[in-house]
Structures are given as C-alpha cells and as structure tokens.
Scaffold this active site. Structure first.
Site, PDB file in Angstrom:
ATOM      1  N   ASN A   1       0.831  -1.224   0.000  1.00 18.01           N
ATOM      2  CA  ASN A   1       0.000   0.000   0.000  1.00 18.01           C
ATOM      3  C   ASN A   1       0.862   1.270   0.000  1.00 18.01           C
ATOM      4  O   ASN A   1       0.481   2.298   0.563  1.00 18.01           O
ATOM      5  CB  ASN A   1      -0.996   0.015   1.175  1.00 18.01           C
ATOM      6  CG  ASN A   1      -2.093   1.082   1.064  1.00 18.01           C
ATOM      7  OD1 ASN A   1      -2.553   1.602   2.058  1.00 18.01           O
ATOM      8  ND2 ASN A   1      -2.502   1.422  -0.132  1.00 18.01           N
TER       9      ASN A   1
ATOM     10  N   CYS B   1       2.911   1.741  -3.177  1.00 19.73           N
ATOM     11  CA  CYS B   1       3.220   1.978  -4.602  1.00 19.73           C
ATOM     12  C   CYS B   1       1.975   1.865  -5.476  1.00 19.73           C
ATOM     13  O   CYS B   1       1.371   2.868  -5.849  1.00 19.73           O
ATOM     14  CB  CYS B   1       4.295   1.016  -5.106  1.00 19.73           C
ATOM     15  SG  CYS B   1       5.880   1.164  -4.249  1.00 19.73           S
ATOM     16  N   ARG B   2       1.567   0.639  -5.801  1.00 24.14           N
ATOM     17  CA  ARG B   2       0.523   0.452  -6.823  1.00 24.14           C
ATOM     18  C   ARG B   2      -0.858   0.904  -6.377  1.00 24.14           C
ATOM     19  O   ARG B   2      -1.535   1.646  -7.100  1.00 24.14           O
ATOM     20  CB  ARG B   2       0.474  -1.027  -7.237  1.00 24.14           C
ATOM     21  CG  ARG B   2       1.713  -1.468  -7.973  1.00 24.14           C
ATOM     22  CD  ARG B   2       1.799  -2.977  -8.057  1.00 24.14           C
ATOM     23  NE  ARG B   2       2.068  -3.574  -6.750  1.00 24.14           N
ATOM     24  CZ  ARG B   2       2.116  -4.871  -6.508  1.00 24.14           C
ATOM     25  NH1 ARG B   2       1.906  -5.729  -7.491  1.00 24.14           N
ATOM     26  NH2 ARG B   2       2.382  -5.320  -5.296  1.00 24.14           N
TER      27      ARG B   2
HETATM   28  P1  4NP Z   1       3.241  -2.178  -3.442  1.00 27.44           P
HETATM   29  O1  4NP Z   1       4.837  -2.347  -3.541  1.00 27.44           O
HETATM   30  O2  4NP Z   1       2.676  -3.534  -3.071  1.00 27.44           O
HETATM   31  O3  4NP Z   1       2.845  -1.776  -4.824  1.00 27.44           O
HETATM   32  O4  4NP Z   1       2.975  -1.115  -2.408  1.00 27.44           O
HETATM   33  C1  4NP Z   1       5.599  -2.859  -2.498  1.00 27.44           C
HETATM   34  C2  4NP Z   1       5.989  -2.049  -1.461  1.00 27.44           C
HETATM   35  C3  4NP Z   1       6.782  -2.560  -0.445  1.00 27.44           C
HETATM   36  C4  4NP Z   1       7.183  -3.871  -0.483  1.00 27.44           C
HETATM   37  C5  4NP Z   1       6.787  -4.705  -1.517  1.00 27.44           C
HETATM   38  C6  4NP Z   1       5.982  -4.179  -2.530  1.00 27.44           C
HETATM   39  N1  4NP Z   1       8.007  -4.388   0.548  1.00 27.44           N
HETATM   40  O5  4NP Z   1       8.404  -5.553   0.456  1.00 27.44           O
HETATM   41  O6  4NP Z   1       8.313  -3.670   1.509  1.00 27.44           O
END
Ligand code: 4NP
Length: 165
Positions: A13, A15-16
């Site tokens: 939560n 980035c995408r």
């Molecule tokens: P998101 O990206 O799922 O698009 O917010 C990520 C942000 C952090 C992590 C992995 C994906 N992480 O491993 O900390």
C-alpha cells in the site's frame, strides 16, 4: 442514489494501490461522481502502515497533476470485505491473499484490477518497488487504462440504476 465503494489492494500500500486510488479518484472527480463513488486503498502486508506513498509513486502520479502525498498506508481489515463493493487486486498474489481472508459470500467482490483494462494484454500490475522509475511509469499506464475501464463500467451501472428507479 446509493454509493459505490471501491478498494484497491496491493502488497505494501505504498506503490501500486495508492497510485490506483489517486488516478481513479481523479477520473471520478472529473466525471462529477466524487459523491457517488468512494475510493480507498490498502495493503495485504503490514510493513508500511502509516507511511505515505513511495516517493517514486508520488513523483510519477504528480507528472499527471495527481497528488497522492497525503495518503497513509493501511492493512486490509475484515470490515473491508463488508464495506466495499469492489475489492480490486493488483496481482494474483494479492488476489489469492484476499480470497483466503474473505468470507465465502464476499468472494465475488474480489477481482483482478486489470480485468477492467480494455487492452487486457497484461493481467497483473507488476510490483515496481525494487525497480527504477520506468517501472513506475509502466505501472501508471496500466493503472490509467484499467481506471478508465472501471469508470466506464460504473457509469453504465449508475445509468442503469437511475433508469430503474
Ligand atoms: P506495493 O509495492 O505492493 O505496490 O505497495 C511494495 C511495497 C513494499 C514492499 C513490496 C511491494 N516491501 O516488500 O516492503
């Protein structure tokens, strides 16, 4: 007119799903539906609770004049499955995690977000976290297309419900 609630879900939560929340809200507001469609985002993981979106996500959406800097990461909670009408996963892993947490009678709310993309060449929004800025602009393009498809679908649904009443 009843409110439609949409929740975007990714892993962290940061980035995408915050990008999807910002891009979709921008389209909804421009369509004059800000009072009718409520939007939020959440992560299946807990690592980033309380954090603002990743700087690269903020910069990429800012290029389209969309400010997501005020968002704060949160984790999906049980009530979300009750509260939201559309729970849209960025990738298969998020989709499977959501299905495993949801009561059986809520599972039809959970879908892959890119199902709403007209091109449908890609079915998952790839995780951009470990990549460079290009990954984020690719993610933005995928999100923009699916957001437009989702808005079209909800506008049709809303048109149907006004004609019925
Ligand atoms: P998101 O990206 O799922 O698009 O917010 C990520 C942000 C952090 C992590 C992995 C994906 N992480 O491993 O900390």
């Amino acid at each position: 007119m009843s409110v439609i609630r949409v929740l975007f879900v990714c892993l962290g939560n940061i980035c995408r799903s915050p990008m999807a929340e910002g891009v979709f809200r921008d389209k909804v507001n421009k369509a004059g539906l800000g009072e009718t469609i409520e939007i939020d985002s959440a992560g299946t993981g807990a690592w980033h609770i309380g954090s603002p979106p990743d700087k690269r996500a903020q910069m990429t959406t800012q290029l389209n004049d969309i400010d997501i800097s005020q968002q704060k990461a949160r984790q999906v909670v049980k009530e979300d499955f009750e509260d939201f009408d559309y729970i849209l996963a960025m990738d298969y892993t998020n989709y499977e995690t959501l299905l495993s947490k949801a009561d059986h009678h809520h599972s039809n709310k959970i879908q892959l977000f890119l199902n709403y993309s007209s091109g449908k060449k890609t079915i998952e929004v790839p995780d951009p976290y470990y990549g460079g800025d290009n990954n984020f602009s690719h993610v933005l393009n995928l999100i923009d297309s699916a957001s437009q498809g989702l808005l079209n679908e909800l506008q049709l649904r809303l048109k149907g419900s006004t004609e019925d009443s």
